[in-house]
Design a protein around this motif. Structure first.
Motif, PDB file in Angstrom:
ATOM      1  N   UNK A 280      -0.331  -4.758  -0.917  1.00 29.32           N
ATOM      2  CA  UNK A 280       0.743  -3.793  -1.193  1.00 29.32           C
ATOM      3  C   UNK A 280       0.391  -2.999  -2.453  1.00 29.32           C
ATOM      4  N   UNK A 281       0.297  -1.674  -2.340  1.00 25.75           N
ATOM      5  CA  UNK A 281      -0.116  -0.892  -3.511  1.00 25.75           C
ATOM      6  C   UNK A 281       0.707  -1.190  -4.766  1.00 25.75           C
ATOM      7  N   UNK A 282       2.011  -1.367  -4.591  1.00 23.58           N
ATOM      8  CA  UNK A 282       2.867  -1.590  -5.762  1.00 23.58           C
ATOM      9  C   UNK A 282       2.577  -2.925  -6.442  1.00 23.58           C
ATOM     10  N   UNK A 283       1.891  -3.821  -5.752  1.00 26.07           N
ATOM     11  CA  UNK A 283       1.582  -5.115  -6.355  1.00 26.07           C
ATOM     12  C   UNK A 283       0.156  -5.154  -6.904  1.00 26.07           C
ATOM     13  N   UNK A 284      -0.469  -3.974  -6.974  1.00 28.14           N
ATOM     14  CA  UNK A 284      -1.746  -3.858  -7.687  1.00 28.14           C
ATOM     15  C   UNK A 284      -1.447  -3.313  -9.088  1.00 28.14           C
TER      16      UNK A 284
END
Lengths: 297, 403
Positions: A280-284
């Motif tokens: 998930x991009x937001x969790x990078x």
């Protein structure tokens, strides 16, 4: 999509300023040559523009997209100033007829060195140190940051698009914006996703990715590249497997921690790479300044 | 890992005592419960008397969609805060120009309160889904918060409000997409003020594992992306949220300051004053003062062994003598819990929390062997543990490898 390679004699005839020429590689409609142009060593790029019947709207669209992609790549390279990104060369884009076939030609600087794919596949080449891996990641972050200023996502960061130069001033240089995605321009493709499936950010599998894709896809593929270069093994893909299986793994399977394959690397560095590989991009971790600081940039 | 006072009705000397004892690191003011001259006076006094403490103001703009509803209780919002608090409807807020106007009004108001240490932007509540008209409006507020603050030359940290119901958090796909968007803003705020809405009432005090996990994911994702995260009304969940990366949690003295719900603006439903409670760190829950009184000798582990235990004297049946005592006990307990976690790194914090949950289950088992029947049992423990595991899975944090 194959590059129809003209003979070197015909290329030299079309470009009298070339004194030396040797083929390097090809992919899709594009061929790359090492060439000496007016005394300057260059990477000559030839893009085969296919002849298509005008009545075949789909083929015309594909051809126009190819031309537009080349134009976009050149536009981006003109804007970018980072030493971590390849620079345009002495030959400005031009159209050429070679043996009755149409080509677009231009040149980029020729970078001495090896690409990371060759290095990681070379069994005699030692695994890189953490310092080298951090230097590589810093270079990629710098490039991503510059692209994103212009709303660009490279979308094809992978070992064979990165040259290790041996030059301390610019140790790693990123090439090939052939499938770059622009958040600000009109999308060039519809209905299919140009990508190298071995280096595929999971969000690209979302059919509506064009609405939301951002630079974090490049952060993901950078981490994938650093991981593979560090470990000499891809965290998700296997050689010779069906691309659909590879993509499915990219979307669903969490990779093993970098620490599990490189115990000698620091926990913090492995943790960072692992986090950048989140689906998930937001969790990078997406703040590039913070990332740079974390790896001592 | 900070704890803030979630200010509300009947503040009296509670926040001051919290600062005096150094149990809290800041306060979040509620205009609904605070006359504007009192707000100014308190901010002035706290700024002078407690340098370093964070002084914040929740504009409570989310209530403005209900400002014209009969019998809803807007308190001082209508009277003293008309500079920014007006009745709005979703249709008008769909216009970005209107959103920016509302943002400017709220920020300008806070600029007038020079003692505030940060600015909290306005927003509406996403009541049902991230895939909704409310979510579009909310994103517009978030996207524009830092831009409008910059236009107004605001130099203090600026927090965008994200107010969302626990139901909306449960739709993972829509939640992930929303999160992807707000973590890649062109002009990001310094941080977020997170409000997770319950249905109100005691049942909301503990949430489901899914809500806990998603609230933790929000904290993790935002902090990972460089944002400060202040969790309003987070109460006993604060240690979990702060372990996931949050900057601060907040809680107050009444039940409606321990979990966020627009129901607190609705007409009163009556009911009697709740019994005073004691937050037992060993139970990760509150028990009533009479329960404490019955158990403190037979199961002494329920006592925190902190200074505020003295506010529950055996001689008085463990009933606190002052209205401030209960919240001081809460703040000190949360500070103590946070202190146990703050020195640890990310996976170790989660492991420590899981161990605390295991220990709590053991203490509950001991209580079950006594004659005391607790008003609330140990159901929250399974939800907390499952929430932590869910969060770890989504965030690819490995809880198995113990170094």
């Amino acid at each position: 999509m194959t590059f129809q390679k003209p003979t070197e004699e015909l290329i030299k005839k079309a470009f009298p300023e070339i004194t030396e020429l040797s083929f390097i590689a090809s992919g899709g409609f594009k061929g790359v040559y090492k060439a000496k142009l007016n005394g300057n060593l260059q990477a000559l790029k030839l893009i085969n523009v296919p002849e298509v019947p005008l009545a075949d709207a789909e083929s015309v669209r594909m051809r126009d997209e190819l031309i537009r992609r080349v134009e976009r790549e050149i536009e981006i390279l003109k804007k970018c100033k980072s030493e971590c990104i390849v620079k345009l060369g002495v030959l400005s884009p031009c159209g050429k007829d070679i043996e009755g076939k149409k080509f677009i030609a231009y040149s980029e600087e020729f970078l001495e060195g090896k690409n990371l794919w060759d290095l990681l596949r070379d069994a005699t080449s030692p695994k890189p140190s953490e310092e080298e891996l951090k230097t590589l990641l810093r270079a990629l972050l710098e490039a991503i940051k510059e692209f994103w200023q212009y709303g660009i996502i490279h979308r094809d960061i992978k070992p064979c698009n990165i040259i290790k130069t041996g030059n301390a001033a610019r140790p790693f240089v990123l090439l090939d914006l052939g499938i770059a995605f622009s958040r600000v321009d009109t999308p060039l493709t519809q209905g299919w996703t140009p990508a190298t499936y071995r280096y595929f950010a999971p969000e690209m599998a979302n059919p509506s990715f064009r609405d939301s894709l951002d630079y974090r896809a490049d952060l993901y593929t950078s981490a994938l590249t650093v991981y593979e270069y560090a470990a000499k093994v891809h965290p998700l893909a296997k050689d010779f497997e069906d691309p659909i299986v590879t993509v499915s793994r990219a979307v669903r399977v969490p990779p093993a921690s970098l620490k599990s394959v490189r115990q000698d690397l620091s926990d913090d560095f492995c943790d960072l790479i692992d986090k950048l590989l989140n689906k998930i991009p937001a969790l990078r971790p997406g703040n590039i300044a913070m990332l740079m600081k974390r790896i001592g940039g | 890992m900070k704890i803030f006072a979630q200010q509300g009705f009947a503040e009296s000397d509670k926040v001051k005592l919290g600062f005096d004892k150094n149990f809290i690191d800041g306060v979040i003011y509620s205009p609904r419960h605070t006359k504007i001259d009192v707000l100014k006076e308190r901010l002035g006094a706290y700024s002078a008397g407690y340098p370093g403490k964070e002084l914040l103001f929740d504009p409570q703009f989310y209530a403005s969609l209900h400002a014209d509803e009969a019998d809803w209780r807007m308190g001082y919002l209508d009277e003293d805060y008309e500079a920014y608090f007006k009745c709005h409807n979703k249709s008008t807020l769909e216009r970005e120009s209107k959103v920016r106007e509302c943002l400017a009004n709220v920020i300008k108001f806070q600029q007038g309160q020079t003692k505030l240490t940060g600015i909290i932007g306005p927003n509406i509540l996403i009541s049902r889904s991230f895939d909704s008209r409310e979510a579009v409006i909310s994103k517009n507020f978030i996207r524009n918060t830092a831009e409008v603050a910059a236009d107004l030359k605001e130099k203090r940290p600026v927090y965008a409000t994200l107010a969302v119901s626990y139901q909306a958090l449960a739709d993972r796909t829509a939640f992930d997409e929303f999160l992807n968007e707000i973590t890649a803003l062109e002009t990001p705020p310094d941080g977020f003020y997170l409000l997770i809405s319950t249905n109100g009432g005691d049942a909301g005090e503990f949430f489901s594992s899914v809500t806990i996990a998603n609230w933790m994911v929000l904290n993790y994702s935002l902090s990972l992306n460089g944002f400060k995260v202040i969790n309003g009304y987070s109460d006993i969940l604060s240690p979990l949220l702060l372990s996931a990366g949050g900057t601060a949690g907040a809680t107050g003295w009444f039940a409606n300051l321990r979990n966020f719900s627009l129901a607190s603006f609705e007409p009163p439903k009556g009911g009697r004053r709740p019994l005073p409670r004691y937050l037992s760190n060993a139970l990760l829950n509150r028990i009533t003062a009479p329960e404490l009184d019955q158990l403190r000798n037979t199961v002494p582990q329920i006592l925190n062994g902190l200074s505020t235990d003295a506010h529950y004297p055996i001689a008085d049946g463990s009933i606190p003598g002052e209205t401030s005592h209960e919240v001081l006990q809460t703040w000190e307990s949360l500070k103590n819990l946070n202190g146990k976690l703050s020195a640890l790194g990310m996976p170790d914090r989660l492991r420590a929390l899981l161990k605390m949950i295991d220990n709590a289950a053991t203490v509950y088992a001991k209580i079950s062997k006594t004659v005391t029947q607790l008003q609330y049992g140990s159901e929250h423990l399974a939800e907390m543990a499952e929430g932590i595991y869910l969060f770890a899975r989504r965030s690819t944090i490995n809880l198995e490898d113990v170094k």
